[in-house]
Design a protein around this motif. Structure first.
Motif, PDB file in Angstrom:
ATOM      1  N   VAL A   1       0.843  -1.187   0.000  1.00 29.52           N
ATOM      2  CA  VAL A   1       0.000   0.000   0.000  1.00 29.52           C
ATOM      3  C   VAL A   1       0.881   1.242   0.000  1.00 29.52           C
ATOM      4  O   VAL A   1       0.628   2.187  -0.730  1.00 29.52           O
ATOM      5  N   ARG A   2       1.947   1.204   0.833  1.00 27.43           N
ATOM      6  CA  ARG A   2       2.852   2.355   0.901  1.00 27.43           C
ATOM      7  C   ARG A   2       3.483   2.626  -0.457  1.00 27.43           C
ATOM      8  O   ARG A   2       3.572   3.772  -0.899  1.00 27.43           O
ATOM      9  N   LYS A  28      -7.951  -0.453  -1.696  1.00 27.14           N
ATOM     10  CA  LYS A  28      -9.152  -0.986  -2.355  1.00 27.14           C
ATOM     11  C   LYS A  28      -8.825  -1.424  -3.783  1.00 27.14           C
ATOM     12  O   LYS A  28      -9.236  -2.512  -4.216  1.00 27.14           O
ATOM     13  N   ASN A  29      -8.074  -0.624  -4.510  1.00 28.21           N
ATOM     14  CA  ASN A  29      -7.698  -0.956  -5.880  1.00 28.21           C
ATOM     15  C   ASN A  29      -6.805  -2.207  -5.910  1.00 28.21           C
ATOM     16  O   ASN A  29      -6.975  -3.070  -6.765  1.00 28.21           O
ATOM     17  N   LEU A  30      -5.871  -2.299  -4.967  1.00 33.05           N
ATOM     18  CA  LEU A  30      -5.004  -3.469  -4.871  1.00 33.05           C
ATOM     19  C   LEU A  30      -5.821  -4.719  -4.586  1.00 33.05           C
ATOM     20  O   LEU A  30      -5.610  -5.774  -5.183  1.00 33.05           O
ATOM     21  N   TRP A  31      -6.771  -4.623  -3.667  1.00 36.05           N
ATOM     22  CA  TRP A  31      -7.618  -5.766  -3.306  1.00 36.05           C
ATOM     23  C   TRP A  31      -8.456  -6.216  -4.502  1.00 36.05           C
ATOM     24  O   TRP A  31      -8.592  -7.419  -4.747  1.00 36.05           O
ATOM     25  N   GLY A  35      -6.257  -9.154  -5.353  1.00 39.60           N
ATOM     26  CA  GLY A  35      -6.813 -10.008  -4.314  1.00 39.60           C
ATOM     27  C   GLY A  35      -5.986 -10.016  -3.036  1.00 39.60           C
ATOM     28  O   GLY A  35      -5.121  -9.181  -2.811  1.00 39.60           O
ATOM     29  N   PHE A  36      -6.269 -11.011  -2.188  1.00 38.45           N
ATOM     30  CA  PHE A  36      -5.628 -11.126  -0.878  1.00 38.45           C
ATOM     31  C   PHE A  36      -4.120 -11.262  -1.003  1.00 38.45           C
ATOM     32  O   PHE A  36      -3.364 -10.650  -0.250  1.00 38.45           O
ATOM     33  N   TRP A  37      -3.656 -12.078  -1.933  1.00 40.46           N
ATOM     34  CA  TRP A  37      -2.214 -12.325  -2.068  1.00 40.46           C
ATOM     35  C   TRP A  37      -1.458 -11.123  -2.598  1.00 40.46           C
ATOM     36  O   TRP A  37      -0.236 -11.046  -2.474  1.00 40.46           O
ATOM     37  N   GLY A  38      -2.158 -10.160  -3.171  1.00 43.18           N
ATOM     38  CA  GLY A  38      -1.508  -8.932  -3.610  1.00 43.18           C
ATOM     39  C   GLY A  38      -0.945  -8.134  -2.449  1.00 43.18           C
ATOM     40  O   GLY A  38       0.010  -7.375  -2.608  1.00 43.18           O
ATOM     41  N   LEU A  39      -1.537  -8.308  -1.262  1.00 47.10           N
ATOM     42  CA  LEU A  39      -1.037  -7.617  -0.079  1.00 47.10           C
ATOM     43  C   LEU A  39       0.314  -8.170   0.364  1.00 47.10           C
ATOM     44  O   LEU A  39       1.060  -7.506   1.074  1.00 47.10           O
TER      45      LEU A  39
END
Length: 91
Positions: A1-2, A28-31, A35-39
């Protein structure tokens, strides 16, 4: 996110205005896109680096401790500050 917040475009000219997105919008855009693994993207190299750095620090500490004990600067049975017992420094 950063990285998503910090990696936004900078306008090439001072008079151009680009609407920057906040952390919530980037999250929100990343999710929605990854999805979850993008975090967790990029966690593997960070963990590997931490493992190597911690291992090298531990090895350096143990090597220095062995060298001090070998040279006679300290021994394994010496007491440390604060371990003398209660009232050791009372007059």
């Amino acid at each position: 996110v950063r990285a998503g917040v910090q990696g936004q475009l900078i306008p090439p000219h001072a008079n151009e205005i680009i609407q920057k997105q906040g952390a919530y919008h980037v999250l929100k855009n990343l999710w929605l896109t990854k999805g979850f693994w993008g975090l967790y993207a990029g966690v593997g190299p960070s963990v590997a680096r931490a493992f190597l750095v911690s291992g090298s620090r531990f090895s350096a500490y143990e090597g220095a401790l062995w060298l001090c004990r070998w040279s006679g600067l300290t021994s394994a049975g010496e007491s440390k500050v604060g371990e003398e017992g209660p009232g050791a420094y009372d007059d």
